[in-house]
Design a protein around this motif. Structure first.
Motif, mmCIF file in Angstrom:
data_model
loop_
_atom_site.group_PDB
_atom_site.id
_atom_site.type_symbol
_atom_site.label_atom_id
_atom_site.label_comp_id
_atom_site.label_asym_id
_atom_site.label_seq_id
_atom_site.Cartn_x
_atom_site.Cartn_y
_atom_site.Cartn_z
ATOM 1 N N THR A 329 0.805 -1.225 0.000
ATOM 2 C CA THR A 329 0.000 0.000 0.000
ATOM 3 C C THR A 329 0.830 1.264 0.000
ATOM 4 O OG1 THR A 329 -0.095 0.047 2.435
ATOM 5 C CG2 THR A 329 -1.787 -1.233 1.276
ATOM 6 N N GLY A 330 2.087 1.185 0.412
ATOM 7 C CA GLY A 330 2.920 2.368 0.511
ATOM 8 C C GLY A 330 2.627 3.202 1.747
ATOM 9 N N GLU A 331 1.760 2.712 2.619
ATOM 10 C CA GLU A 331 1.420 3.434 3.834
ATOM 11 C C GLU A 331 2.143 2.832 5.037
ATOM 12 O OE1 GLU A 331 -2.772 3.171 4.159
ATOM 13 O OE2 GLU A 331 -3.182 4.449 2.413
ATOM 14 N N ARG A 332 2.193 3.591 6.124
ATOM 15 C CA ARG A 332 2.816 3.081 7.335
ATOM 16 C C ARG A 332 2.007 1.910 7.895
ATOM 17 N NH1 ARG A 332 4.312 8.664 10.635
ATOM 18 N NH2 ARG A 332 5.530 9.638 8.968
ATOM 19 N N GLU A 333 2.723 0.969 8.472
ATOM 20 C CA GLU A 333 2.049 -0.197 9.025
ATOM 21 C C GLU A 333 1.223 0.189 10.249
ATOM 22 O OE1 GLU A 333 4.656 -3.409 9.799
ATOM 23 O OE2 GLU A 333 5.362 -3.590 7.738
ATOM 24 N N SER A 334 0.219 -0.607 10.512
ATOM 25 C CA SER A 334 -0.668 -0.352 11.644
ATOM 26 C C SER A 334 0.085 -0.506 12.970
ATOM 27 C CB SER A 334 -1.844 -1.329 11.607
ATOM 28 O OG SER A 334 -2.594 -1.263 12.799
ATOM 29 N N LEU A 335 -0.320 0.288 13.955
ATOM 30 C CA LEU A 335 0.260 0.149 15.288
ATOM 31 C C LEU A 335 -0.180 -1.158 15.943
ATOM 32 C CD1 LEU A 335 -0.158 3.788 16.651
ATOM 33 C CD2 LEU A 335 1.945 2.709 15.852
ATOM 34 N N LEU A 336 -1.319 -1.673 15.527
ATOM 35 C CA LEU A 336 -1.798 -2.949 16.041
ATOM 36 C C LEU A 336 -1.340 -4.078 15.126
ATOM 37 C CD1 LEU A 336 -5.456 -1.940 16.990
ATOM 38 C CD2 LEU A 336 -3.473 -2.126 18.509
ATOM 39 N N PRO A 337 -1.107 -5.263 15.673
ATOM 40 C CA PRO A 337 -0.668 -6.386 14.829
ATOM 41 C C PRO A 337 -1.763 -6.802 13.864
ATOM 42 C CG PRO A 337 -1.169 -7.143 17.058
ATOM 43 C CD PRO A 337 -1.209 -5.641 17.091
ATOM 44 N N MET A 338 -1.431 -6.915 12.582
ATOM 45 C CA MET A 338 -2.384 -7.296 11.556
ATOM 46 C C MET A 338 -1.888 -8.540 10.828
ATOM 47 S SD MET A 338 -4.561 -4.788 11.953
ATOM 48 C CE MET A 338 -5.602 -4.832 10.480
ATOM 49 N N LYS A 339 -2.819 -9.206 10.134
ATOM 50 C CA LYS A 339 -2.454 -10.349 9.296
ATOM 51 C C LYS A 339 -3.398 -10.400 8.107
ATOM 52 C CE LYS A 339 -5.276 -13.980 11.461
ATOM 53 N NZ LYS A 339 -5.906 -14.423 10.189
ATOM 54 N N ASN A 340 -2.970 -11.079 7.053
ATOM 55 C CA ASN A 340 -3.814 -11.235 5.882
ATOM 56 C C ASN A 340 -4.990 -12.148 6.203
ATOM 57 O OD1 ASN A 340 -2.135 -9.632 4.288
ATOM 58 N ND2 ASN A 340 -0.905 -11.374 3.628
ATOM 59 N N VAL A 341 -6.152 -11.803 5.699
ATOM 60 C CA VAL A 341 -7.349 -12.601 5.939
ATOM 61 C C VAL A 341 -7.145 -14.017 5.390
ATOM 62 C CG1 VAL A 341 -9.812 -12.833 5.428
ATOM 63 C CG2 VAL A 341 -8.836 -10.575 5.895
ATOM 64 N N GLY A 342 -7.442 -15.002 6.214
ATOM 65 C CA GLY A 342 -7.320 -16.391 5.786
ATOM 66 C C GLY A 342 -5.946 -17.004 6.006
ATOM 67 N N GLU A 343 -4.978 -16.205 6.446
ATOM 68 C CA GLU A 343 -3.631 -16.718 6.681
ATOM 69 C C GLU A 343 -3.357 -16.835 8.177
ATOM 70 O OE1 GLU A 343 -0.693 -14.454 4.671
ATOM 71 O OE2 GLU A 343 -1.565 -14.762 2.670
ATOM 72 N N ASP A 344 -2.390 -17.689 8.528
ATOM 73 C CA ASP A 344 -2.027 -17.878 9.926
ATOM 74 C C ASP A 344 -1.189 -16.711 10.428
ATOM 75 O OD1 ASP A 344 -3.314 -20.328 9.952
ATOM 76 O OD2 ASP A 344 -1.497 -21.443 9.396
ATOM 77 N N SER A 345 -1.213 -16.508 11.725
ATOM 78 C CA SER A 345 -0.410 -15.454 12.341
ATOM 79 C C SER A 345 1.068 -15.836 12.312
ATOM 80 C CB SER A 345 -0.858 -15.236 13.792
ATOM 81 O OG SER A 345 0.014 -14.352 14.464
ATOM 82 N N VAL A 346 1.931 -14.842 12.176
ATOM 83 C CA VAL A 346 3.374 -15.095 12.184
ATOM 84 C C VAL A 346 3.896 -15.268 13.605
ATOM 85 C CG1 VAL A 346 3.737 -13.829 10.039
ATOM 86 C CG2 VAL A 346 3.913 -12.620 12.219
ATOM 87 N N THR A 347 3.071 -14.952 14.591
ATOM 88 C CA THR A 347 3.481 -15.079 15.985
ATOM 89 C C THR A 347 3.404 -16.541 16.405
ATOM 90 O OG1 THR A 347 2.602 -12.876 16.465
ATOM 91 C CG2 THR A 347 3.056 -14.290 18.338
#
Length: 360
Positions: A329-347
């Protein structure tokens, strides 16, 4: 004739055939010379054969409209200029074309939609951060409780370890508290960065020009931050004659926040969440220093001095967030942890990471 029909005859397109169906006429063309228009620029270019002469026509669909609708747009269809032209009739009974719509399937448009995936709040990551915090604090509390219980039994009137041993223990806690944390939170590998060019946390992101050299960080932690924490904590232990105390556990809370932040910043590379995490690290450090000062003013000042380095580190983290926008997107990342819909968390927890490594 209407202006839109005049534009139709000016279009440099070689039609190879057409079919009619009711009020819609559909034609297909395949121009080897190449006719294209990107969906974003709304421009198309036409190359004619022969001696290589070139004719360029620029068209802005945001300005040119006819009476009954917008003028056509043409999207890129792979590397060829095969497209579907649909001419829609206007009002019934007029017998004329009121508008032109050029449409086709665009591989570039579908590729763009694939890269710009929908994201959602990574609630799983937040839950794991909280579980890690509670787990680490519980294990450290159990360790200190065991010391406070056993020492009076095995020593003659001593309720704490010798001062030197206490200092070493507190120094190790300052550097290795992550052994009590269940998250995958390996520290940056400076040697790997030197040998391979980068590693997690080193040379793997855009950094401001004023970033301290890599050698400064281990010097700060090993020779300044660690000794300050160990010395101030030893003063607290000797003053309160025990380990499981509110001031010392305040420092353990600060260390636990730092270990979780390390996972977010270096392992997961969540630059936005890292900014939010460093706020918790900073506040917990000030809180611990205040708790220390209530027992021993010198201990509070020694521990409070570490906030100077945290101020520099926090500013650096915020600047890295600004310099590393989201690639899609070229925008700054969210301050809250996000993930792609339908994908597993990287944590992930450390044991799951070890199991995955073992299978590989």
């Amino acid at each position: 004739m209407k202006f839109s029909v005049f534009i139709l005859f000016l279009l440099p397109i070689n039609l190879h055939g057409f079919t009619t169906n009711g009020n819609t006429i559909t034609t297909r063309s395949s121009n080897a010379a190449g006719t294209w228009m990107t969906p974003t620029s709304r421009h198309y270019h036409h190359h004619r054969g022969g001696n290589g002469s070139r004719q360029q026509q620029d068209y802005d669909s945001t300005k040119d409209t006819n009476r009954n609708g917008p003028v056509p747009t043409l999207a890129l269809a792979g590397q060829q200029s095969s497209f579907r032209q649909t001419f829609q009739r206007g009002r019934k009974g007029h017998g004329r074309y009121n508008g032109i719509h050029l449409g086709m399937t665009s591989s570039s448009r579908s590729a763009s939609s694939d890269t710009q995936k929908l994201q959602e709040l990574d609630t799983g990551a937040i839950a794991k951060y909280l579980i890690a915090l509670v787990t680490q604090m519980s294990l450290i509390s159990g360790f200190f409780y065991t010391l406070d219980t056993i020492l009076p039994m095995v020593t003659t009137g001593a309720d704490t370890l010798p001062t030197a041993i206490t200092w070493i223990m507190c120094y190790l806690f300052s550097l290795k508290s992550r052994v009590f944390n269940p998250l995958n939170n390996a520290r940056p590998d400076r040697q790997k960065a030197i040998e391979e060019g980068q590693s997690d946390g080193f040379k793997d992101r855009n950094q401001p020009s004023w970033t301290p050299p890599g050698v400064v960080f281990p010097i700060m932690w090993l020779l300044i931050i660690g000794p300050l924490r160990a010395t101030s904590s030893t003063l607290i232990v000797n003053s309160m004659h025990g380990y499981l105390t509110l001031p010392l556990m305040s420092l353990m809370l600060h260390l636990s926040c730092g270990d979780i932040w390390n996972t977010i910043n270096n392992t997961e590379k969540r630059y936005g969440t890292s900014v939010l995490g460093i706020v918790f690290v900073y506040i917990s450090a000030l809180h611990a220093a205040w708790r220390y000062s209530q027992v021993d003013p010198l201990a509070g000042k020694l521990l409070g001095a570490t906030a100077i380095w945290l101020t520099i580190a926090g500013t650096l983290i915020a600047e890295i967030w600004r310099l590393n926008p989201d690639e899609t997107t070229g925008e700054r990342e969210s301050l809250l942890p996000m993930k792609n819909v339908g994908e597993d968390s990287v944590t992930t927890f450390a044991w799951k990471k070890m199991m995955m490594t073992g299978k590989e």
